[in-house]
Scaffold this motif. Structure first.
Motif, PDB file in Angstrom:
ATOM      1  N   ILE A   1      19.849   7.485   1.180  1.00  0.00           N
ATOM      2  CA  ILE A   1      19.325   8.627   0.432  1.00  0.00           C
ATOM      3  C   ILE A   1      17.906   8.266  -0.016  1.00  0.00           C
ATOM      4  CG2 ILE A   1      19.682  10.164  -1.535  1.00  0.00           C
ATOM      5  CD1 ILE A   1      22.668   9.106  -1.447  1.00  0.00           C
ATOM      6  N   PHE A   2      16.914   8.886   0.613  1.00  0.00           N
ATOM      7  CA  PHE A   2      15.507   8.612   0.303  1.00  0.00           C
ATOM      8  C   PHE A   2      15.062   9.561  -0.801  1.00  0.00           C
ATOM      9  CE2 PHE A   2      16.100   6.762   4.394  1.00  0.00           C
ATOM     10  CZ  PHE A   2      15.295   5.648   4.381  1.00  0.00           C
ATOM     11  N   PHE A   3      14.584   8.997  -1.912  1.00  0.00           N
ATOM     12  CA  PHE A   3      14.253   9.836  -3.059  1.00  0.00           C
ATOM     13  C   PHE A   3      12.832   9.688  -3.564  1.00  0.00           C
ATOM     14  CE2 PHE A   3      15.787   5.872  -4.751  1.00  0.00           C
ATOM     15  CZ  PHE A   3      14.962   5.628  -5.848  1.00  0.00           C
ATOM     16  N   ARG A   4      12.091   8.707  -3.105  1.00  0.00           N
ATOM     17  CA  ARG A   4      10.715   8.563  -3.607  1.00  0.00           C
ATOM     18  C   ARG A   4       9.856   7.899  -2.545  1.00  0.00           C
ATOM     19  NH1 ARG A   4      10.306   5.528  -8.974  1.00  0.00           N
ATOM     20  NH2 ARG A   4      11.162   3.819  -7.756  1.00  0.00           N
ATOM     21  N   THR A   5       8.655   8.461  -2.375  1.00  0.00           N
ATOM     22  CA  THR A   5       7.655   7.860  -1.492  1.00  0.00           C
ATOM     23  C   THR A   5       6.353   7.781  -2.258  1.00  0.00           C
ATOM     24  OG1 THR A   5       8.703   8.826   0.449  1.00  0.00           O
ATOM     25  CG2 THR A   5       6.426   8.092   0.699  1.00  0.00           C
ATOM     26  N   GLU A   6       5.717   6.621  -2.215  1.00  0.00           N
ATOM     27  CA  GLU A   6       4.417   6.427  -2.853  1.00  0.00           C
ATOM     28  C   GLU A   6       3.472   5.793  -1.842  1.00  0.00           C
ATOM     29  OE1 GLU A   6       5.187   5.678  -7.504  1.00  0.00           O
ATOM     30  OE2 GLU A   6       5.818   4.009  -6.198  1.00  0.00           O
ATOM     31  N   ILE A   7       2.302   6.384  -1.693  1.00  0.00           N
ATOM     32  CA  ILE A   7       1.240   5.855  -0.841  1.00  0.00           C
ATOM     33  C   ILE A   7      -0.035   5.863  -1.669  1.00  0.00           C
ATOM     34  CG2 ILE A   7      -0.092   6.167   1.286  1.00  0.00           C
ATOM     35  CD1 ILE A   7       2.796   5.742   1.997  1.00  0.00           C
ATOM     36  N   TYR A   8      -0.838   4.800  -1.573  1.00  0.00           N
ATOM     37  CA  TYR A   8      -2.104   4.785  -2.306  1.00  0.00           C
ATOM     38  C   TYR A   8      -2.977   5.943  -1.854  1.00  0.00           C
ATOM     39  CZ  TYR A   8      -1.197   0.024  -3.888  1.00  0.00           C
ATOM     40  OH  TYR A   8      -0.677  -1.081  -4.474  1.00  0.00           O
TER      41      TYR A   8
ATOM     42  N   VAL B   1       0.815  -1.218   0.000  1.00  0.00           N
ATOM     43  CA  VAL B   1       0.000   0.000   0.000  1.00  0.00           C
ATOM     44  C   VAL B   1       0.846   1.264   0.000  1.00  0.00           C
ATOM     45  CG1 VAL B   1      -2.007  -1.084   1.060  1.00  0.00           C
ATOM     46  CG2 VAL B   1      -0.286  -0.039   2.525  1.00  0.00           C
ATOM     47  N   GLY B   2       2.160   1.100   0.051  1.00  0.00           N
ATOM     48  CA  GLY B   2       3.046   2.256  -0.005  1.00  0.00           C
ATOM     49  C   GLY B   2       4.492   1.828   0.062  1.00  0.00           C
ATOM     50  N   ALA B   3       5.384   2.723  -0.353  1.00  0.00           N
ATOM     51  CA  ALA B   3       6.813   2.414  -0.334  1.00  0.00           C
ATOM     52  C   ALA B   3       7.631   3.690  -0.258  1.00  0.00           C
ATOM     53  CB  ALA B   3       7.200   1.629  -1.585  1.00  0.00           C
ATOM     54  N   ALA B   4       8.789   3.580   0.348  1.00  0.00           N
ATOM     55  CA  ALA B   4       9.782   4.657   0.363  1.00  0.00           C
ATOM     56  C   ALA B   4      11.074   4.046  -0.160  1.00  0.00           C
ATOM     57  CB  ALA B   4       9.978   5.211   1.764  1.00  0.00           C
ATOM     58  N   ASP B   5      11.515   4.509  -1.326  1.00  0.00           N
ATOM     59  CA  ASP B   5      12.716   3.962  -1.958  1.00  0.00           C
ATOM     60  C   ASP B   5      13.941   4.778  -1.552  1.00  0.00           C
ATOM     61  OD1 ASP B   5      11.177   2.066  -3.243  1.00  0.00           O
ATOM     62  OD2 ASP B   5      11.060   3.183  -5.112  1.00  0.00           O
TER      63      ASP B   5
ATOM     64  N   LEU C   1       8.454  14.515   0.997  1.00  0.00           N
ATOM     65  CA  LEU C   1       7.687  14.143   2.183  1.00  0.00           C
ATOM     66  C   LEU C   1       8.599  13.977   3.397  1.00  0.00           C
ATOM     67  CD1 LEU C   1       4.995  13.289   3.475  1.00  0.00           C
ATOM     68  CD2 LEU C   1       5.502  10.960   2.752  1.00  0.00           C
ATOM     69  N   LEU C   2       9.697  13.260   3.228  1.00  0.00           N
ATOM     70  CA  LEU C   2      10.640  13.069   4.330  1.00  0.00           C
ATOM     71  C   LEU C   2      11.336  14.378   4.683  1.00  0.00           C
ATOM     72  CD1 LEU C   2      11.947  11.167   6.341  1.00  0.00           C
ATOM     73  CD2 LEU C   2      13.568  10.490   4.561  1.00  0.00           C
ATOM     74  N   ALA C   3      11.685  15.174   3.685  1.00  0.00           N
ATOM     75  CA  ALA C   3      12.313  16.473   3.951  1.00  0.00           C
ATOM     76  C   ALA C   3      11.383  17.363   4.771  1.00  0.00           C
ATOM     77  CB  ALA C   3      12.689  17.157   2.636  1.00  0.00           C
TER      78      ALA C   3
ATOM     79  N   PRO D   1      -3.478   3.465  -8.513  1.00  0.00           N
ATOM     80  CA  PRO D   1      -2.777   4.686  -8.913  1.00  0.00           C
ATOM     81  C   PRO D   1      -1.870   5.147  -7.776  1.00  0.00           C
ATOM     82  CG  PRO D   1      -5.035   5.188  -8.291  1.00  0.00           C
ATOM     83  CD  PRO D   1      -4.885   3.686  -8.209  1.00  0.00           C
ATOM     84  N   ALA D   2      -0.600   5.236  -8.028  1.00  0.00           N
ATOM     85  CA  ALA D   2       0.348   5.701  -7.021  1.00  0.00           C
ATOM     86  C   ALA D   2       0.596   7.182  -7.220  1.00  0.00           C
ATOM     87  CB  ALA D   2       1.648   4.920  -7.142  1.00  0.00           C
ATOM     88  N   THR D   3       0.944   7.853  -6.151  1.00  0.00           N
ATOM     89  CA  THR D   3       1.216   9.277  -6.208  1.00  0.00           C
ATOM     90  C   THR D   3       2.695   9.503  -5.970  1.00  0.00           C
ATOM     91  OG1 THR D   3      -0.964   9.673  -5.276  1.00  0.00           O
ATOM     92  CG2 THR D   3       0.587  11.513  -5.223  1.00  0.00           C
ATOM     93  N   PRO D   4       3.504   9.654  -7.018  1.00  0.00           N
ATOM     94  CA  PRO D   4       4.925   9.895  -6.815  1.00  0.00           C
ATOM     95  C   PRO D   4       5.150  11.280  -6.227  1.00  0.00           C
ATOM     96  CG  PRO D   4       4.414   9.894  -9.162  1.00  0.00           C
ATOM     97  CD  PRO D   4       3.148   9.581  -8.424  1.00  0.00           C
TER      98      PRO D   4
END
Length: 169
Positions: free
Chosen positions: A54-61, A38-42, A94-96, A148-151
């Motif tokens: 280095i966190f560069f992308r978060t996607e949550i439904y 249901v979500g990921a932080a790459d 988001l993390l920033a 649908p993910a929200t980059p």
């Protein structure tokens, strides 16, 4: 390598946070009890004397935003960074933003973070190119499940059979 920690959403539903460490792009993923993502932080692990992620992308439904999953994911990332003694580098907006609001408390609890540098972006680009060969991140799993993910950063799909993988920064 992966580790899993179970927790609960604000609604009381069971959610697992799983960390998958790979040679290119690693990921924290939020999973329901049925293992659906249901979500990921790459993130990319920076080479060097001290571990930095280095966190560069978060996607949550979009349908689960109101359940507090973003906050849960941010807390897990920061909590594990203290436990595992790595420095957080927040390229993900988001993390920033979370660190702008809660950074002093995070550092007070023993955490460490630093501002991103141009070399971090180059490292992510190389990792994304390597990962595109394998199509292995949870972000591609999210897209294959049809949600649908929200980059949180702009991405390009040119030349990538897995979908969005290359930061266009």
């Amino acid at each position: 390598m992966h580790m899993t920690r179970e927790t609960a959403e604000e609604t009381g539903a069971s959610v697992m946070v799983r960390v998958d460490i790979t040679p290119s792009i690693s990921s924290y993923s939020l999973r329901r009890a049925d293992e659906s993502v249901v979500g990921a932080a790459d993130f990319v692990i920076s080479p060097g004397e001290y571990e930095e992620r280095i966190f560069f992308r978060t996607e949550i439904y979009p349908d689960v935003h109101e359940r507090g999953l973003e906050r849960l994911l941010m807390q897990e990332i920061l909590s594990s960074s203290i436990d595992e003694k790595y420095t957080v580098v927040p390229l993900c907006p988001l993390l920033a933003h979370h660190l702008r609001l809660h950074g002093k408390g995070f550092v007070g609890e023993g955490g460490a973070f630093r501002e991103p540098l141009p070399d971090d972006i180059r490292l992510i680009t190389r990792a994304a190119r390597s990962e595109a060969q394998n199509c292995g991140s949870d972000a591609s799993v999210i897209r294959r499940q049809g949600y649908p993910a929200t980059p949180k950063l702009p991405f390009s799909t040119e030349g990538d059979e897995c979908g969005r993988s290359f930061p266009t920064i």
